[in-house]
Scaffold this active site. Structure first.
Site, PDB file in Angstrom:
ATOM      1  CB  CYS A 158      -0.860   0.026   1.167  1.00 28.05           C
ATOM      2  SG  CYS A 158      -2.139  -1.136   0.944  1.00 28.05           S
TER       3      CYS A 158
HETATM    4  N1  CO8 Z   1     -20.265  -9.924   6.416  1.00 29.92           N
HETATM    5  C1  CO8 Z   1     -20.925 -10.230   7.373  1.00 29.92           C
HETATM    6  N2  CO8 Z   1     -20.070 -10.104   8.532  1.00 29.92           N
HETATM    7  C2  CO8 Z   1     -18.688 -10.274   8.543  1.00 29.92           C
HETATM    8  C3  CO8 Z   1     -18.029  -9.955   7.359  1.00 29.92           C
HETATM    9  C4  CO8 Z   1     -18.669  -9.893   6.108  1.00 29.92           C
HETATM   10  N3  CO8 Z   1     -18.468  -9.564   4.993  1.00 29.92           N
HETATM   11  N4  CO8 Z   1     -16.851 -10.029   7.431  1.00 29.92           N
HETATM   12  C5  CO8 Z   1     -16.599 -10.375   8.767  1.00 29.92           C
HETATM   13  N5  CO8 Z   1     -17.657 -10.515   9.357  1.00 29.92           N
HETATM   14  C6  CO8 Z   1     -17.817 -10.568  10.894  1.00 29.92           C
HETATM   15  C7  CO8 Z   1     -16.707 -11.298  11.465  1.00 29.92           C
HETATM   16  O1  CO8 Z   1     -16.568 -12.802  11.214  1.00 29.92           O
HETATM   17  C8  CO8 Z   1     -16.659 -10.798  12.962  1.00 29.92           C
HETATM   18  O2  CO8 Z   1     -17.811 -11.790  13.633  1.00 29.92           O
HETATM   19  P1  CO8 Z   1     -17.570 -12.422  15.114  1.00 29.92           P
HETATM   20  O3  CO8 Z   1     -17.528 -10.987  15.842  1.00 29.92           O
HETATM   21  O4  CO8 Z   1     -18.645 -13.455  15.052  1.00 29.92           O
HETATM   22  O5  CO8 Z   1     -16.342 -13.178  15.021  1.00 29.92           O
HETATM   23  C9  CO8 Z   1     -17.751  -9.435  12.945  1.00 29.92           C
HETATM   24  O6  CO8 Z   1     -18.048  -9.403  11.595  1.00 29.92           O
HETATM   25  C10 CO8 Z   1     -16.769  -8.501  13.000  1.00 29.92           C
HETATM   26  O7  CO8 Z   1     -15.469  -8.805  12.254  1.00 29.92           O
HETATM   27  P2  CO8 Z   1     -14.090  -7.777  12.390  1.00 29.92           P
HETATM   28  O8  CO8 Z   1     -13.787  -7.701  13.839  1.00 29.92           O
HETATM   29  O9  CO8 Z   1     -13.005  -8.554  11.557  1.00 29.92           O
HETATM   30  O10 CO8 Z   1     -14.658  -6.567  11.725  1.00 29.92           O
HETATM   31  P3  CO8 Z   1     -13.952  -5.138  11.562  1.00 29.92           P
HETATM   32  O11 CO8 Z   1     -14.974  -4.081  12.376  1.00 29.92           O
HETATM   33  O12 CO8 Z   1     -12.475  -5.096  12.305  1.00 29.92           O
HETATM   34  O13 CO8 Z   1     -13.942  -4.834  10.147  1.00 29.92           O
HETATM   35  C11 CO8 Z   1     -12.453  -4.740   8.446  1.00 29.92           C
HETATM   36  C12 CO8 Z   1     -13.364  -5.666   9.574  1.00 29.92           C
HETATM   37  C13 CO8 Z   1     -13.185  -3.970   7.549  1.00 29.92           C
HETATM   38  C14 CO8 Z   1     -11.344  -5.495   7.531  1.00 29.92           C
HETATM   39  C15 CO8 Z   1     -11.259  -3.982   9.547  1.00 29.92           C
HETATM   40  O14 CO8 Z   1     -10.670  -4.609  10.243  1.00 29.92           O
HETATM   41  C16 CO8 Z   1     -10.277  -3.233   8.703  1.00 29.92           C
HETATM   42  O15 CO8 Z   1     -10.615  -2.532   7.582  1.00 29.92           O
HETATM   43  N6  CO8 Z   1      -9.019  -3.240   9.046  1.00 29.92           N
HETATM   44  C17 CO8 Z   1      -7.938  -2.201   8.418  1.00 29.92           C
HETATM   45  C18 CO8 Z   1      -7.286  -3.394   7.522  1.00 29.92           C
HETATM   46  C19 CO8 Z   1      -6.393  -2.493   6.615  1.00 29.92           C
HETATM   47  O16 CO8 Z   1      -6.493  -1.343   6.383  1.00 29.92           O
HETATM   48  N7  CO8 Z   1      -5.459  -3.481   5.793  1.00 29.92           N
HETATM   49  C20 CO8 Z   1      -4.947  -3.171   5.088  1.00 29.92           C
HETATM   50  C21 CO8 Z   1      -4.879  -4.188   4.050  1.00 29.92           C
HETATM   51  S1  CO8 Z   1      -4.243  -3.432   2.597  1.00 29.92           S
HETATM   52  C22 CO8 Z   1      -2.668  -3.502   2.220  1.00 29.92           C
HETATM   53  O17 CO8 Z   1      -1.874  -3.425   3.006  1.00 29.92           O
HETATM   54  C23 CO8 Z   1      -2.198  -3.772   0.838  1.00 29.92           C
HETATM   55  C24 CO8 Z   1      -1.820  -5.156   0.778  1.00 29.92           C
HETATM   56  C25 CO8 Z   1      -1.568  -5.461  -0.611  1.00 29.92           C
HETATM   57  C26 CO8 Z   1      -2.565  -5.337  -1.864  1.00 29.92           C
HETATM   58  C27 CO8 Z   1      -3.588  -6.553  -1.609  1.00 29.92           C
HETATM   59  C28 CO8 Z   1      -4.298  -6.442  -2.909  1.00 29.92           C
HETATM   60  C29 CO8 Z   1      -4.899  -7.727  -3.085  1.00 29.92           C
END
Ligand code: CO8
Length: 379
Positions: A158
């Site tokens: 990123c």
């Molecule tokens: N629908 C419904 N429920 C869901 C879904 C979904 N799609 N996904 C997860 N849930 C559930 C989970 O299983 C969890 O359930 P439980 O509580 O029963 O375990 C609940 O919802 C809450 O899940 P999370 O705690 O995971 O939810 P968050 O509030 O943390 O949101 C996010 C998830 C959106 C992923 C959030 O954590 C986030 O954005 N984090 C930051 C991540 C980030 O910025 N990463 C950077 C990645 S990009 C990068 O670095 C580049 C990489 C190279 C590029 C790659 C290209 C492919």
């Protein structure tokens, strides 16, 4: 030797022809999960396998702010018997897919900077993945645009764009290049696991490009003095893909989840936000600029809640959309291109002397910031 003053003089954004909404993605994923659960009903019932949970468009919008994403190729993504885009194979003599994306954005950036190929001495293709290791995509683009000098690819997930902008800045400031073209063809969809509920919604495809040159040669209508660049890395396994050139010889299944993008999103959120906030604060302080002097924040576009948290930590209040624009609702996370899309769409309204920061944060971990000041149009 005196350092040259360096400016950003042009930015280009190319959006792919197809869009995929949260609803389309969720409908397809849920149909796939239902098929998987039915097919494996017995093992799931016996506790030998876990049922696939269902996804929700509302969850995605609330947890991330993402509502839509662009796709370079849409065919295959929503097909529950495929769950990955279907990219055509191009011959060695043809322009490769990623070079084509790069060219679209590069031409727009060159036109905005009022530059032609012969003005450029270096091309950096900076992104999260390149579709092959060699010859470099950057050299292919360099040849297609008829640019002399050198070209190379640079992979910093990123933060590839900001890290490349720092390299471009250094090259122009030292006098080794007159102008540099930094291009970010983010073809993310091939690495997305569309069968993983936690990450199937995160990424979109796009290409951006930026022209960096000496202020002495700049003739652009909108240009920005680069006041400072700072990049830092800190190792973390929380965002990872194990796919690579050794995948073929380890005899592992290339379709396995660990060969695609995977992350511990909650941990990333918690660890990266304070790192990015401290990074911006420290960078500005080395330049004698206070947080309140920033007119605009072009932040990495991974999650709207991350951006709100980072700006709140620094400002003591929520930043407005005018101060810290959000583009991820339309584009999703486009890896290194996110902050550049924000810059591309939200810079022309700034006035002479206005200050802004481009900041990326993501896998590695990697964080990069570029502090800019709008120049006098007639300078
Ligand atoms: N629908 C419904 N429920 C869901 C879904 C979904 N799609 N996904 C997860 N849930 C559930 C989970 O299983 C969890 O359930 P439980 O509580 O029963 O375990 C609940 O919802 C809450 O899940 P999370 O705690 O995971 O939810 P968050 O509030 O943390 O949101 C996010 C998830 C959106 C992923 C959030 O954590 C986030 O954005 N984090 C930051 C991540 C980030 O910025 N990463 C950077 C990645 S990009 C990068 O670095 C580049 C990489 C190279 C590029 C790659 C290209 C492919």
């Amino acid at each position: 030797m005196q350092k040259k003053s360096v400016v950003i003089s042009g930015v280009g954004l190319w959006t792919p022809p197809y869009t995929v909404s949260n609803e389309e993605l969720v409908d397809s994923y849920n149909a796939w999960a239902e098929q998987y659960n039915t097919k494996n009903a017995e093992q799931i019932h016996n506790g030998e396998m876990e049922a696939k949970p269902f996804s929700s468009a509302e969850f995605i919008a609330k947890a991330s702010g993402i509502k839509n994403r662009y796709a370079y190729v849409k065919e295959g993504i929503l097909d529950i018997n495929r769950m990955r885009p279907k990219l055509s194979v191009r011959k060695d003599e043809e322009l490769s897919h990623q070079a084509e994306m790069a060219m679209h954005a590069a031409k727009k950036a060159l036109s905005e900077a009022n530059k032609v190929s012969t003005d450029i001495d270096m091309v950096i293709v900076a992104c999260a993945y390149t579709q092959r290791s060699y010859p470099a995509i950057a050299i292919e683009v360099q040849a297609a645009l008829d640019i002399q000098g050198q070209a190379f690819d640079m992979l910093v997930a990123c933060s590839a764009a900001t890290f490349a902008l720092q390299r471009a800045y250094d090259s122009v400031a030292s006098g080794s290049c007159r102008a540099v073209l930094v291009i970010n063809p983010e073809l993310t969809s091939p690495q997305v696991n569309y069968t993983d509920r936690d990450s199937h919604f995160i990424f979109g495809d796009v290409a951006t490009a930026v022209v960096i040159e000496s202020s002495e040669t700049c003739v652009s209508a909108h240009s920005y003095d680069i006041l400072g660049t700072q990049c830092v890395t800190s190792y973390s396994n929380n965002i990872r893909s194990n796919f690579g050139y050794t995948s073929r010889v380890t005899d592992e299944n290339p379709y396995e989840a660990d060969k695609l993008f995977h992350q511990n999103g909650r941990k990333v959120f918690k660890e990266v936000c304070p790192m990015a906030a401290s990074h911006i604060e420290a960078h500005l302080s080395t330049l004698g600029i206070s947080i309140n002097q920033l007119r605009r924040w072009w932040l990495h576009q991974a999650n709207i809640n991350m951006n709100l948290l980072i700006s709140k930590r620094l400002l003591g209040r929520d930043a407005t959309l005018d101060e810290a624009p959000i583009v991820l609702d339309r584009f999703a996370n486009t890896a290194s291109a996110g902050s550049i899309i924000a810059f591309s769409e939200h810079h022309k309204d700034l006035e002479e002397g206005d200050l802004g920061v481009i900041c990326s944060f993501g896998a590695g971990y990697s964080i990069g910031s570029i502090v800019l000041q709008k120049r006098d149009v007639n300078a």
